[in-house]
Motif scaffolding. Structure first.
Motif, PDB file in Angstrom:
ATOM      1  N   LEU A  16       0.984  -1.436  -0.242  1.00 13.10           N
ATOM      2  CA  LEU A  16       0.098   0.222  -0.357  1.00 13.10           C
ATOM      3  C   LEU A  16       0.648   1.674  -0.174  1.00 13.10           C
ATOM      4  O   LEU A  16       0.409   2.653  -0.516  1.00 13.10           O
ATOM      5  N   LEU A  17       1.101   1.239   1.175  1.00  9.34           N
ATOM      6  CA  LEU A  17       2.861   2.229   0.999  1.00  9.34           C
ATOM      7  C   LEU A  17       3.630   2.413   0.067  1.00  9.34           C
ATOM      8  O   LEU A  17       5.103   3.214   0.032  1.00  9.34           O
ATOM      9  N   ASP A  18       3.788   1.946  -1.067  1.00  7.45           N
ATOM     10  CA  ASP A  18       5.041   1.987  -2.258  1.00  7.45           C
ATOM     11  C   ASP A  18       5.448   2.833  -2.891  1.00  7.45           C
ATOM     12  O   ASP A  18       3.775   3.749  -2.869  1.00  7.45           O
ATOM     13  N   PRO A  19       6.751   3.442  -2.467  1.00  7.01           N
ATOM     14  CA  PRO A  19       6.993   4.714  -2.949  1.00  7.01           C
ATOM     15  C   PRO A  19       6.777   5.559  -4.409  1.00  7.01           C
ATOM     16  O   PRO A  19       6.199   6.400  -4.574  1.00  7.01           O
ATOM     17  N   ASN A  20       6.890   4.324  -5.388  1.00  6.50           N
ATOM     18  CA  ASN A  20       6.418   4.604  -6.848  1.00  6.50           C
ATOM     19  C   ASN A  20       5.033   4.991  -6.733  1.00  6.50           C
ATOM     20  O   ASN A  20       4.657   5.780  -7.462  1.00  6.50           O
ATOM     21  N   ARG A  21       4.119   4.181  -5.870  1.00 11.97           N
ATOM     22  CA  ARG A  21       2.852   4.097  -5.971  1.00 11.97           C
ATOM     23  C   ARG A  21       2.241   5.559  -5.715  1.00 11.97           C
ATOM     24  O   ARG A  21       1.267   6.551  -6.080  1.00 11.97           O
ATOM     25  N   TRP A  22       3.603   5.978  -4.562  1.00 16.07           N
ATOM     26  CA  TRP A  22       2.791   7.392  -3.866  1.00 16.07           C
ATOM     27  C   TRP A  22       2.961   8.394  -4.498  1.00 16.07           C
ATOM     28  O   TRP A  22       3.188   9.353  -4.228  1.00 16.07           O
ATOM     29  N   ARG A  23       4.365   8.062  -5.618  1.00 17.45           N
ATOM     30  CA  ARG A  23       4.869   9.741  -6.097  1.00 17.45           C
ATOM     31  C   ARG A  23       3.210  10.162  -7.553  1.00 17.45           C
ATOM     32  O   ARG A  23       3.474  11.126  -7.524  1.00 17.45           O
ATOM     33  N   ARG A  24       3.054   8.638  -7.740  1.00 17.85           N
ATOM     34  CA  ARG A  24       1.585   8.922  -8.293  1.00 17.85           C
ATOM     35  C   ARG A  24       0.788   9.876  -8.388  1.00 17.85           C
ATOM     36  O   ARG A  24      -0.103   9.563  -8.321  1.00 17.85           O
ATOM     37  N   LEU A  25       0.442   9.233  -6.880  1.00 14.33           N
ATOM     38  CA  LEU A  25      -0.813   9.639  -5.696  1.00 14.33           C
ATOM     39  C   LEU A  25      -0.284  11.026  -6.011  1.00 14.33           C
ATOM     40  O   LEU A  25      -1.975  11.496  -5.588  1.00 14.33           O
ATOM     41  N   LEU A  26       0.359  11.635  -5.346  1.00 13.56           N
ATOM     42  CA  LEU A  26       1.038  12.704  -4.716  1.00 13.56           C
ATOM     43  C   LEU A  26       0.648  13.567  -5.703  1.00 13.56           C
ATOM     44  O   LEU A  26       1.575  14.604  -5.451  1.00 13.56           O
ATOM     45  N   ASP A  27       1.405  13.095  -7.139  1.00 14.27           N
ATOM     46  CA  ASP A  27       2.147  14.271  -7.971  1.00 14.27           C
ATOM     47  C   ASP A  27       1.109  15.229  -8.657  1.00 14.27           C
ATOM     48  O   ASP A  27      -0.859  15.318  -7.940  1.00 14.27           O
TER      49      ASP A  27
END
Length: 167
Positions: A16-27
């Motif tokens: 759930l907290l994968d850095p690549n996923r979060w980079r996309r979620l929060l851009d």
């Protein structure tokens, strides 16, 4: 909203907290609703248990959260303040990162935000951050405490007016 710890543990263990996923979620290209949901997830996990702090830290959300503190949408600012407050709830784990990303000063500035909810969450975050602040006696921190105190007094006065009671 994640309310059950076993579910939260399972989701985090599945990435759930994968850095690549979060980079996309929060851009900046994500819709406001996605940003708000992402902030809610961080807030819920941080509030739930300090055991999630390391995973939240690895997701590299602080750089984005710094930008969200000055976002044009007051709901994003308020949700960011709430999440940051929960990230200070259990320990000083994030304090140095907050200082490195210059989040502390921005969070204190949000105590004077034009939006009422943002002010409320910023003041509570500052209160939770205060014990971890090596410079707790700084004028900015004292101002945050004064702002929160003033809001509590105003809330009490409003409640008295609504109930027609005099304190």
């Amino acid at each position: 909203m994640i309310v059950q710890r076993p579910l939260a543990v399972q989701l985090v263990s599945k990435g759930l907290l994968d850095p690549n996923r979060w980079r996309r979620l929060l851009d900046n290209s994500s819709p406001r609703e996605v940003t708000m949901d992402a902030l809610m997830i961080v807030s819920d996990l941080a509030r739930m248990d300090k055991g999630f702090y390391e995973y939240i830290n690895r997701a590299s959300v602080l750089e984005h959260m710094k930008d969200f503190l000055t976002h044009e949408d007051p709901h994003v600012r308020a949700k960011t303040c709430s999440a940051l407050g929960n990230m200070c709830r259990h320990s000083s784990y994030f304090y140095n990162s907050f200082a490195r990303y210059q989040i502390i000063c921005l969070l204190i500035d949000r105590c004077s935000d034009p939006d009422k909810r943002t002010r409320k969450f910023a003041c509570f975050a500052d209160i939770l951050l205060w014990p971890h602040d090596a410079a707790a006696g700084t004028p900015k921190t004292k101002q945050a405490i004064k702002n929160l105190t003033a809001q509590v007094i105003l809330l009490g006065l409003r409640l008295c007016l609504v109930s027609n009671k005099i304190v």
